[in-house]
Write a protein that holds these residues in place. Sequence first.
Motif, PDB file in Angstrom:
ATOM      1  N   ILE A 182      60.167 -18.864  32.649  1.00  0.00           N
ATOM      2  CA  ILE A 182      60.914 -18.477  31.130  1.00  0.00           C
ATOM      3  C   ILE A 182      61.985 -18.338  31.504  1.00  0.00           C
ATOM      4  CG2 ILE A 182      61.342 -15.730  32.278  1.00  0.00           C
ATOM      5  CD1 ILE A 182      60.925 -15.103  28.675  1.00  0.00           C
ATOM      6  N   LEU A 183      62.899 -18.480  30.108  1.00  0.00           N
ATOM      7  CA  LEU A 183      64.958 -18.616  30.618  1.00  0.00           C
ATOM      8  C   LEU A 183      64.725 -18.004  28.906  1.00  0.00           C
ATOM      9  CD1 LEU A 183      67.301 -21.007  31.241  1.00  0.00           C
ATOM     10  CD2 LEU A 183      67.337 -22.739  29.692  1.00  0.00           C
ATOM     11  N   ASP A 184      65.587 -17.414  29.588  1.00  0.00           N
ATOM     12  CA  ASP A 184      66.531 -16.045  29.140  1.00  0.00           C
ATOM     13  C   ASP A 184      67.401 -15.822  29.343  1.00  0.00           C
ATOM     14  OD1 ASP A 184      66.285 -13.318  28.284  1.00  0.00           O
ATOM     15  OD2 ASP A 184      66.129 -12.296  29.676  1.00  0.00           O
ATOM     16  N   THR A 185      68.549 -15.039  29.820  1.00  0.00           N
ATOM     17  CA  THR A 185      70.103 -15.534  29.781  1.00  0.00           C
ATOM     18  C   THR A 185      70.958 -16.777  30.523  1.00  0.00           C
ATOM     19  OG1 THR A 185      70.364 -14.717  31.749  1.00  0.00           O
ATOM     20  CG2 THR A 185      70.167 -12.657  29.942  1.00  0.00           C
ATOM     21  N   GLY A 186      69.718 -17.053  31.314  1.00  0.00           N
ATOM     22  CA  GLY A 186      69.832 -18.683  32.155  1.00  0.00           C
ATOM     23  C   GLY A 186      70.754 -18.340  32.867  1.00  0.00           C
ATOM     24  N   LEU A 187      71.074 -17.379  33.299  1.00  0.00           N
ATOM     25  CA  LEU A 187      72.024 -16.901  34.581  1.00  0.00           C
ATOM     26  C   LEU A 187      71.091 -17.052  36.196  1.00  0.00           C
ATOM     27  CD1 LEU A 187      73.084 -13.425  33.859  1.00  0.00           C
ATOM     28  CD2 LEU A 187      74.569 -15.469  33.784  1.00  0.00           C
ATOM     29  N   THR A 188      69.693 -17.032  35.861  1.00  0.00           N
ATOM     30  CA  THR A 188      68.971 -17.860  37.331  1.00  0.00           C
ATOM     31  C   THR A 188      68.607 -19.039  37.595  1.00  0.00           C
ATOM     32  OG1 THR A 188      67.747 -15.833  36.410  1.00  0.00           O
ATOM     33  CG2 THR A 188      66.921 -17.339  38.130  1.00  0.00           C
ATOM     34  N   LEU A 189      68.754 -19.715  36.198  1.00  0.00           N
ATOM     35  CA  LEU A 189      68.108 -21.471  35.946  1.00  0.00           C
ATOM     36  C   LEU A 189      69.958 -22.107  36.678  1.00  0.00           C
ATOM     37  CD1 LEU A 189      65.703 -22.197  34.067  1.00  0.00           C
ATOM     38  CD2 LEU A 189      66.263 -22.537  35.899  1.00  0.00           C
ATOM     39  N   ASN A 190      70.616 -21.146  35.577  1.00  0.00           N
ATOM     40  CA  ASN A 190      72.068 -21.896  35.848  1.00  0.00           C
ATOM     41  C   ASN A 190      72.648 -21.731  37.285  1.00  0.00           C
ATOM     42  OD1 ASN A 190      75.550 -21.290  36.101  1.00  0.00           O
ATOM     43  ND2 ASN A 190      74.995 -22.542  34.188  1.00  0.00           N
ATOM     44  N   TYR A 191      72.095 -20.838  38.212  1.00  0.00           N
ATOM     45  CA  TYR A 191      72.876 -20.403  39.591  1.00  0.00           C
ATOM     46  C   TYR A 191      71.323 -21.670  40.247  1.00  0.00           C
ATOM     47  CZ  TYR A 191      73.200 -18.316  43.921  1.00  0.00           C
ATOM     48  OH  TYR A 191      72.705 -18.327  45.603  1.00  0.00           O
ATOM     49  N   LEU A 192      70.197 -21.718  40.193  1.00  0.00           N
ATOM     50  CA  LEU A 192      70.051 -22.309  41.072  1.00  0.00           C
ATOM     51  C   LEU A 192      69.728 -23.919  40.576  1.00  0.00           C
ATOM     52  CD1 LEU A 192      66.133 -21.474  41.026  1.00  0.00           C
ATOM     53  CD2 LEU A 192      67.461 -21.329  42.905  1.00  0.00           C
ATOM     54  N   TYR A 193      70.100 -24.100  39.759  1.00  0.00           N
ATOM     55  CA  TYR A 193      70.761 -25.265  39.621  1.00  0.00           C
ATOM     56  C   TYR A 193      71.857 -26.128  40.336  1.00  0.00           C
ATOM     57  CZ  TYR A 193      70.773 -30.050  36.703  1.00  0.00           C
ATOM     58  OH  TYR A 193      71.453 -31.345  36.816  1.00  0.00           O
ATOM     59  N   ARG A 194      72.327 -25.300  39.850  1.00  0.00           N
ATOM     60  CA  ARG A 194      74.044 -25.640  40.546  1.00  0.00           C
ATOM     61  C   ARG A 194      74.112 -25.780  42.712  1.00  0.00           C
ATOM     62  NH1 ARG A 194      78.010 -22.388  40.336  1.00  0.00           N
ATOM     63  NH2 ARG A 194      76.783 -20.539  38.782  1.00  0.00           N
ATOM     64  N   ILE A 195      72.778 -25.309  42.941  1.00  0.00           N
ATOM     65  CA  ILE A 195      72.744 -24.640  44.285  1.00  0.00           C
ATOM     66  C   ILE A 195      71.651 -26.077  44.991  1.00  0.00           C
ATOM     67  CG2 ILE A 195      70.898 -23.328  46.060  1.00  0.00           C
ATOM     68  CD1 ILE A 195      73.309 -21.441  46.049  1.00  0.00           C
ATOM     69  N   LEU A 196      70.488 -26.435  44.259  1.00  0.00           N
ATOM     70  CA  LEU A 196      69.944 -27.120  44.441  1.00  0.00           C
ATOM     71  C   LEU A 196      70.433 -28.744  43.861  1.00  0.00           C
ATOM     72  CD1 LEU A 196      66.608 -26.037  42.961  1.00  0.00           C
ATOM     73  CD2 LEU A 196      67.086 -26.194  45.211  1.00  0.00           C
ATOM     74  N   GLN A 197      71.264 -29.205  43.055  1.00  0.00           N
ATOM     75  CA  GLN A 197      72.126 -29.796  43.141  1.00  0.00           C
ATOM     76  C   GLN A 197      73.132 -30.203  43.957  1.00  0.00           C
ATOM     77  OE1 GLN A 197      71.801 -33.151  41.906  1.00  0.00           O
ATOM     78  NE2 GLN A 197      72.860 -31.728  39.373  1.00  0.00           N
ATOM     79  N   SER A 198      73.692 -29.140  45.020  1.00  0.00           N
ATOM     80  CA  SER A 198      74.402 -29.428  45.938  1.00  0.00           C
ATOM     81  C   SER A 198      73.888 -30.097  47.502  1.00  0.00           C
ATOM     82  CB  SER A 198      74.953 -28.557  46.036  1.00  0.00           C
ATOM     83  OG  SER A 198      74.113 -27.259  46.820  1.00  0.00           O
ATOM     84  N   ARG A 199      71.880 -30.291  47.273  1.00  0.00           N
ATOM     85  CA  ARG A 199      71.928 -29.930  48.479  1.00  0.00           C
ATOM     86  C   ARG A 199      70.903 -31.811  48.174  1.00  0.00           C
ATOM     87  NH1 ARG A 199      67.365 -25.007  48.956  1.00  0.00           N
ATOM     88  NH2 ARG A 199      69.350 -23.554  49.711  1.00  0.00           N
TER      89      ARG A 199
END
Length: 180
Positions: free
Chosen positions: A103-120
């Motif tokens: 579930i996408l709620d505030t977006g805080l979790t996915l916003n953070y994870l997306y940036r971390i994973l993109q850097s890999r």
Amino acid sequence: MPKASQQGLKVLLRHSRIRQRVRQLARQIERDYKGQPLHLICILKGACIFLADLLRELKLPVSVDFIAVSSYGKGSLPSGEVRITKDLDQSIEGLNVIIVEDILDTGLTLNYLYRILQSRKPKTLKIAALLDKPARRIKEVPVDYIGFKIPDAFVVGYGLDYGERYRNLPDVCVVPTVEA
Ligand code: IMP
């Protein structure tokens, strides 16, 4: 297990409807990736049922990995903190990756994870979320595959919990006494 209504829960999405939508998402993903290998990253624990169903629907070479983050405490209140509590087992460099979230709620979790994973350095990075509560968004997130947009309510079932309960309900249900 007693029925949802006997536990004071209100059914929002029946399992049959979810199954049909997961099939549609799988067809969409197959069209987008055209036979290319795909690496699914499941965000534990809530997305485990969605991952299991999506995975079995996909007619593509698929691998999976799991990541866990802390975003919510034992109940429904956000802790405000997002951190990785279990990292991936393998590198995603050069892979076609889809993050699978419940579930996408505030977006805080996915916003953070997306940036971390993109850097890999994955070859491509997309997001599939079964549920979306747009009314609660704080951080924008580029979501490519969404199952259902739902109203601002706290939901459980189909992997989603309230204090670790209800993950095993086949339907997605609203907990009337809990604020989203
Ligand atoms: P976000 O960072 O606020 O987008 O929150 C995402 C995470 O919060 C999800 O992966 C869920 O674990 C949890 N969450 C958000 N809304 C609900 C809900 O209605 N029921 C259960 N868990 C939720």
